[in-house]
Design an enzyme around this catalytic site. Structure first.
Site, mmCIF file in Angstrom:
data_model
loop_
_atom_site.group_PDB
_atom_site.id
_atom_site.type_symbol
_atom_site.label_atom_id
_atom_site.label_comp_id
_atom_site.label_asym_id
_atom_site.label_seq_id
_atom_site.Cartn_x
_atom_site.Cartn_y
_atom_site.Cartn_z
ATOM 1 N N GLY A 134 0.819 -1.206 0.000
ATOM 2 C CA GLY A 134 0.000 0.000 0.000
ATOM 3 C C GLY A 134 0.848 1.249 0.000
ATOM 4 N N GLY A 146 0.397 5.916 0.616
ATOM 5 C CA GLY A 146 -0.400 7.117 0.772
ATOM 6 C C GLY A 146 0.362 8.328 0.288
ATOM 7 N N GLY A 147 -0.127 9.494 0.657
ATOM 8 C CA GLY A 147 0.498 10.721 0.215
ATOM 9 C C GLY A 147 1.893 10.914 0.777
ATOM 10 C CG MET A 148 2.707 12.373 4.358
ATOM 11 S SD MET A 148 2.358 12.614 6.110
ATOM 12 C CE MET A 148 3.908 12.162 6.842
ATOM 13 C CB ALA A 149 4.548 6.626 4.280
ATOM 14 C CB VAL A 179 2.368 0.366 3.688
ATOM 15 C CG1 VAL A 179 2.282 -0.667 4.807
ATOM 16 C CG2 VAL A 179 1.925 1.721 4.198
ATOM 17 C CE LYS A 229 2.002 4.302 7.155
ATOM 18 N NZ LYS A 229 0.832 5.038 7.660
ATOM 19 C CG ASP A 280 -6.571 11.616 6.655
ATOM 20 O OD1 ASP A 280 -7.591 11.981 6.040
ATOM 21 O OD2 ASP A 280 -5.595 11.126 6.091
#
Length: 645
Positions: A17, A19-22, A24, A39, A133
């Protein structure tokens, strides 16, 4: 990154997976032999101190929380330019993926999921942490249906006074609160607003606000009144509808004031779905519209005018009524004429003069299918997915499209775009191979297109040569060509130890040495110890031999000859004068000095129970001589005496 080992213990296996920052990754902890999630901060942010700071805040915030519905944090570290967090690996899917699979959830299932999320939020709020969030993408569902909140990447302590970092609003536009959209103060009630949006989506299959751009959606959060869920899905109970509408009130004062309040109503609605739930935060302003109250002077004039009307003549009354009727008819006629003209211009003349509303198709390759689908459907373009497996493209990413980029399609017409969407690589589900012959399991795993690797391990429960377990384990899905560890049983572990040297030692010393080597004291020879000295002269097995732990070692004590001419044996009984002074076990040591040798000898050295007293000692006394005896209990002199022959 696959195959890299972080911190000397976390082996990255596959990306699961991002996201915007990291990003996984699923990883294996070599130290504790378990799977974890790692992460990693995206490389483009490692030079940005603000993003690194936020990444560390995630670990600090989440690590302080311990709750069954919150993903646990195990470790945090940095290696070279990589910043990483090690957390609990949840074998499941996101709540967003679950919604996509089911479309609309049954209201009871939805409420039960939200109760778990709300319980996690309640725990976080009590620890002064606001998530900020909350969205289905940040909720993981295990195979057992347990919801776990993750990604505290933008969470801050309640004392923070803004939701902006580096000038940008934080949160997900479809789920964040009006105060987040405005960039204002956000607190616990902001999380409850987002949770209300999640419940709205679970029971209706859609979010309340959508738009062509994030800014458009944010403005709707601030300005628009959402359509009530019960109007979209009439089978939703009134109580569920009321909980959602209270949670997503634009004014923070009218929402739930704490997660505990919301939890109470969620539990109530499970028992009584059709109950009406009120926010309890004051009167409804729509029930009391603003009215103008006349002043005292106005009121007096108003009364006088009424009296004047009563005294007027009948002719004036008739004239007024006739004028009023004429005015009403004129207004109605004007309204009808204006409506007809508006209809003709809007629906007949204007469409004929205006060119069709067109949409320009973009290049959607590599984009998330559900984002593309939402954009096209918002522009009234039909979408048809074509699902295929792809080894290189992650699941739900668009591989290709049948309409080339730049093509113009008429909105609301019969236009359709067919998108070829990746279902990810072909996945193989691992069976239960426990207690099977490891060679047969190797063959089966190879037949599945996977790579077996045998790892030997001791087991007290699984017979030799059978499989203890596999990693990944039963029910897990893996890509073709992935390595599968087969743990083969070696049976119970047998440990060896060396026999210590007991020659010249007393029996008590021998026991201590044997215990240190994880061995036990066996038989003592001769069996009649009357004519022996407490000194070992022989042992079996011999010193230095390797034997299994737990085995026993036999010892032989030194014997002395007793002749009538040279010496005699005198029996002496030792009794406790005050038994209450001693604990259950007593160390007994006896030394003697014979007159014929003049040397001190150890006659007796053992641990005895208090109930073994009185003890009988056999004391050798040389002929025409004497033996001086000293008796020690627990290393203290108990008595001494001399025997003569």
């Amino acid at each position: 990154m696959e195959g890299r080992i972080l911190g000397g213990r976390y082996e990255l296996l596959e990306k699961i997976g991002g996201g915007g920052m990291a990003l996984v990754y699923k990883a294996k902890c070599r130290l504790l032999n378990r799977f974890v999630a790692v992460k990693l901060l995206r490389p483009e942010f490692t030079t940005d101190e603000e993003f690194v700071k936020r990444f560390r805040v995630e670990a600090q915030a989440a690590a302080s929380l311990s709750h069954p519905n919150i993903v646990s944090i195990y470790d945090v570290g940095q290696e070279d330019d990589l910043h990483y967090i090690v957390m609990e690996y949840v074998n499941g899917i996101t709540l967003k993926e679950y919604i996509m699979q089911k479309g609309v959830l049954n209201w009871k299932e939805a409420v039960n999921i939200v109760i778990q999320i709300c319980s996690a939020i309640e725990h976080a709020h009590k620890n002064h942490i606001v998530h900020r969030d909350i969205k289905p993408h940040n909720i993981l569902l295990t195979k057992d249906g347990v919801a776990k909140v993750t990604d505290f990447g933008i969470a801050r302590a309640v004392t923070s006074s803004t939701i902006t970092v580096a000038g940008n609003a934080i949160g997900s536009v479809h789920y964040f609160s009006p105060e987040q959209a405005r960039g204002g103060f956000s607190d616990e009630k902001s999380d409850l607003y987002s949770l209300g949006i999640v419940l709205y989506e679970l029971v209706t299959g859609r979010v309340p606000f959508n738009g062509e751009s994030p800014v458009a959606v944010a403005l709707k959060h601030i300005q628009d009144i959402p359509q009530e869920p019960i109007n979209l899905k009439p089978d939703i109970p009134q109580g569920v509808n009321d909980i959602i509408m209270i949670a997503i009130e634009k004014d923070q004062k009218n929402r739930y004031q704490s997660a505990t309040e919301m939890l109470e109503d969620l539990y109530k609605v499970l028992k009584n779905p059709d109950m009406e739930i009120n926010s309890g935060n004051g009167e409804n302003v729509y029930d009391s519209p603003t009215v103008r109250m006349p002043s005292i002077g106005e009121k007096k004039a108003f009364v006088e005018d009424k009296e004047s009307e009563k005294t007027g003549d009948n002719t004036m009354k008739k004239k007024k009524r006739k004028d009023k009727t004429t005015t009403v008819l004129a207004i109605l006629t004007s309204v009808v004429v204006i409506a007809l003209i508006t209809f003709m211009i809007g629906y007949i003349i204007w469409p004929a003069l205006t060119p069709p509303d067109e949409y320009v198709v973009k290049d959607y390759t590599g984009m998330n299918y559900y984002q593309v689908k939402a954009e096209l459907e918002n522009n009234k373009i039909a979408v048809e997915p074509k699902r295929v497996n792809d080894e290189k493209m992650d699941k739900d990413l668009v591989i290709s499209q049948d309409v080339p980029p730049g093509t113009k399609l008429v909105r609301g017409g019969y236009s359709k775009v067919v998108l070829t969407v990746s279902d990810g690589p072909v996945l193989v589900e691992i069976e239960d191979f426990a207690n099977m012959d490891y060679r047969a399991v190797e063959k089966k795993i190879e037949d599945l297109g996977l790579k077996p690797e045998v790892v030997e391990e001791y087991s007290d429960d699984v017979p030799v040569g059978l499989v203890i377990r596999t990693e990944p384990g039963e029910g897990e899905k893996v890509k073709l060509g992935k390595k599968i560890w087969i743990y083969k049983s070696l049976g119970p572990e047998i440990k060896m130890t060396k026999v210590p040297d007991l020659i010249g030692k007393t029996r008590a010393e021998a026991i201590n040495l044997l215990e240190e080597s994880k061995l036990t004291l066996g038989k003592i020879y001769p069996e009649d110890k009357t004519n022996t000295v407490d000194r070992i002269v022989k042992q079996e097995p011999k010193a230095g031999e390797s034997i299994n732990e737990g085995k026993s070692v036999d010892i032989y004590l030194e014997e002395f000859e007793v002749t009538e001419q040279k010496e005699k044996i005198v029996k002496r009984t030792i009794a406790l004068t005050d038994p209450d002074m001693y604990v259950e076990f007593i160390s007994v040591s006896v030394t003697i000095i014979r007159s014929d040798t003049g040397e001190e000898e150890q006659l007796y050295d053992e641990i005895k129970r208090k109930t073994d007293f009185p003890l009988t000692l056999s004391i050798p006394v040389p002929k025409d001589g004497s033996t001086h005896v000293k008796v020690y209990l627990n290393s203290e002199l108990f008595t001494e005496f001399t025997e003569e022959y």
